[in-house]
Design a protein around this motif. Structure first.
Motif, PDB file in Angstrom:
ATOM      1  N   TYR A  65      11.259  -0.358   7.055  1.00  0.00           N
ATOM      2  CA  TYR A  65      11.267  -1.340   5.972  1.00  0.00           C
ATOM      3  C   TYR A  65      10.433  -0.861   4.792  1.00  0.00           C
ATOM      4  N   GLY A  66      10.829  -1.345   3.602  1.00  0.00           N
ATOM      5  CA  GLY A  66      10.132  -0.992   2.378  1.00  0.00           C
ATOM      6  C   GLY A  66       8.919  -1.861   2.149  1.00  0.00           C
ATOM      7  N   SER A  67       8.029  -1.404   1.271  1.00  0.00           N
ATOM      8  CA  SER A  67       6.796  -2.132   0.971  1.00  0.00           C
ATOM      9  C   SER A  67       7.034  -3.359   0.100  1.00  0.00           C
ATOM     10  N   THR A  71      12.885  -2.172  -2.464  1.00  0.00           N
ATOM     11  CA  THR A  71      13.228  -0.949  -1.741  1.00  0.00           C
ATOM     12  C   THR A  71      14.026  -1.301  -0.485  1.00  0.00           C
ATOM     13  N   GLY A  72      15.293  -0.919  -0.489  1.00  0.00           N
ATOM     14  CA  GLY A  72      16.145  -1.121   0.680  1.00  0.00           C
ATOM     15  C   GLY A  72      16.104   0.110   1.555  1.00  0.00           C
ATOM     16  N   VAL A  73      16.205  -0.096   2.861  1.00  0.00           N
ATOM     17  CA  VAL A  73      16.096   1.022   3.801  1.00  0.00           C
ATOM     18  C   VAL A  73      17.277   1.001   4.774  1.00  0.00           C
ATOM     19  N   ASP A  74      17.868   2.169   4.975  1.00  0.00           N
ATOM     20  CA  ASP A  74      18.933   2.354   5.952  1.00  0.00           C
ATOM     21  C   ASP A  74      18.475   3.428   6.926  1.00  0.00           C
ATOM     22  N   ALA A  90      16.098   5.551   1.565  1.00  0.00           N
ATOM     23  CA  ALA A  90      15.321   4.537   0.856  1.00  0.00           C
ATOM     24  C   ALA A  90      15.898   4.394  -0.549  1.00  0.00           C
ATOM     25  N   THR A  91      16.418   3.204  -0.859  1.00  0.00           N
ATOM     26  CA  THR A  91      17.010   2.948  -2.168  1.00  0.00           C
ATOM     27  C   THR A  91      16.080   2.043  -2.963  1.00  0.00           C
ATOM     28  N   PHE A  92      15.632   2.563  -4.111  1.00  0.00           N
ATOM     29  CA  PHE A  92      14.722   1.826  -4.988  1.00  0.00           C
ATOM     30  C   PHE A  92      15.523   1.222  -6.124  1.00  0.00           C
ATOM     31  N   ASN A  93      15.349  -0.093  -6.344  1.00  0.00           N
ATOM     32  CA  ASN A  93      16.007  -0.795  -7.443  1.00  0.00           C
ATOM     33  C   ASN A  93      15.099  -0.700  -8.663  1.00  0.00           C
ATOM     34  N   ALA A  94      15.464   0.147  -9.586  1.00  0.00           N
ATOM     35  CA  ALA A  94      14.631   0.442 -10.755  1.00  0.00           C
ATOM     36  C   ALA A  94      14.749  -0.667 -11.803  1.00  0.00           C
ATOM     37  N   ALA A  95      14.193  -1.827 -11.530  1.00  0.00           N
ATOM     38  CA  ALA A  95      14.327  -2.969 -12.428  1.00  0.00           C
ATOM     39  C   ALA A  95      13.241  -3.013 -13.509  1.00  0.00           C
ATOM     40  N   ALA A  96      11.999  -2.740 -13.138  1.00  0.00           N
ATOM     41  CA  ALA A  96      10.882  -2.854 -14.082  1.00  0.00           C
ATOM     42  C   ALA A  96      10.496  -1.483 -14.633  1.00  0.00           C
ATOM     43  N   VAL A 104       7.845   3.380   2.697  1.00  0.00           N
ATOM     44  CA  VAL A 104       8.770   2.948   3.744  1.00  0.00           C
ATOM     45  C   VAL A 104       8.038   3.167   5.062  1.00  0.00           C
ATOM     46  N   THR A 105       7.922   2.116   5.855  1.00  0.00           N
ATOM     47  CA  THR A 105       7.259   2.207   7.150  1.00  0.00           C
ATOM     48  C   THR A 105       8.317   2.309   8.236  1.00  0.00           C
ATOM     49  N   VAL A 106       8.141   3.283   9.129  1.00  0.00           N
ATOM     50  CA  VAL A 106       9.089   3.528  10.214  1.00  0.00           C
ATOM     51  C   VAL A 106       8.381   3.239  11.541  1.00  0.00           C
TER      52      VAL A 106
END
Length: 125
Positions: A65-67, A71-74, A90-96, A104-106
């Motif tokens: 899971y992302g912090s 951040t979405g994690v697959d 790890a997909t980061f949504n670059a909004a800001a 990302v913690t595994v």
């Protein structure tokens, strides 16, 4: 006969516990950090973290899971056999706009417990 059987039984139980504790799963990471550099605002970006199971038993990822919600994690849901490879995305949504540093913690059965992967960069307009 009972005097011989009990020590022999204890020896086999102790030996099997020692050897059972020696078999572990272990991550072999290609990298644990990814720098996106400058990325455009509003365009999600994905980092792929490749790994190999360097251990002697199947590697099972319980969750990753992302912090933050940005951040979405697959990750692989099936066990990774010894010597086999997998990828965590790890997909980061670059909004800001601005710099970012996310993790990302595994969580898995691998030796050492938790693993933290890092992504960072700068979002520009």
């Amino acid at each position: 006969m009972k005097k011989v059987t009990l020590p022999l039984l204890l020896f086999f139980v102790t030996t099997s516990l020692v050897f059972a504790g020696a078999a572990v799963a272990a991550f072999g990471w290609a990298e644990t950090a990814h720098n996106f550099g400058q990325i455009a605002q509003g365009k999600p970006v994905t980092a792929e973290f490749a790994f190999t199971n360097k251990g002697a038993i199947p590697l099972i990822i319980h969750k990753a899971y992302g912090s933050c919600g940005c951040t979405g994690v697959d990750y692989p849901k099936q066990p990774i056999m010894p010597g086999a490879s997998g990828t965590i995305k790890a997909t980061f949504n670059a909004a800001a706009v601005g710099t970012f540093n996310k993790t990302v913690t595994v969580e898995s059965n691998a030796e050492g417990g938790l693993v933290t992967l890092n992504i960072h960069g700068e979002v520009t307009k």
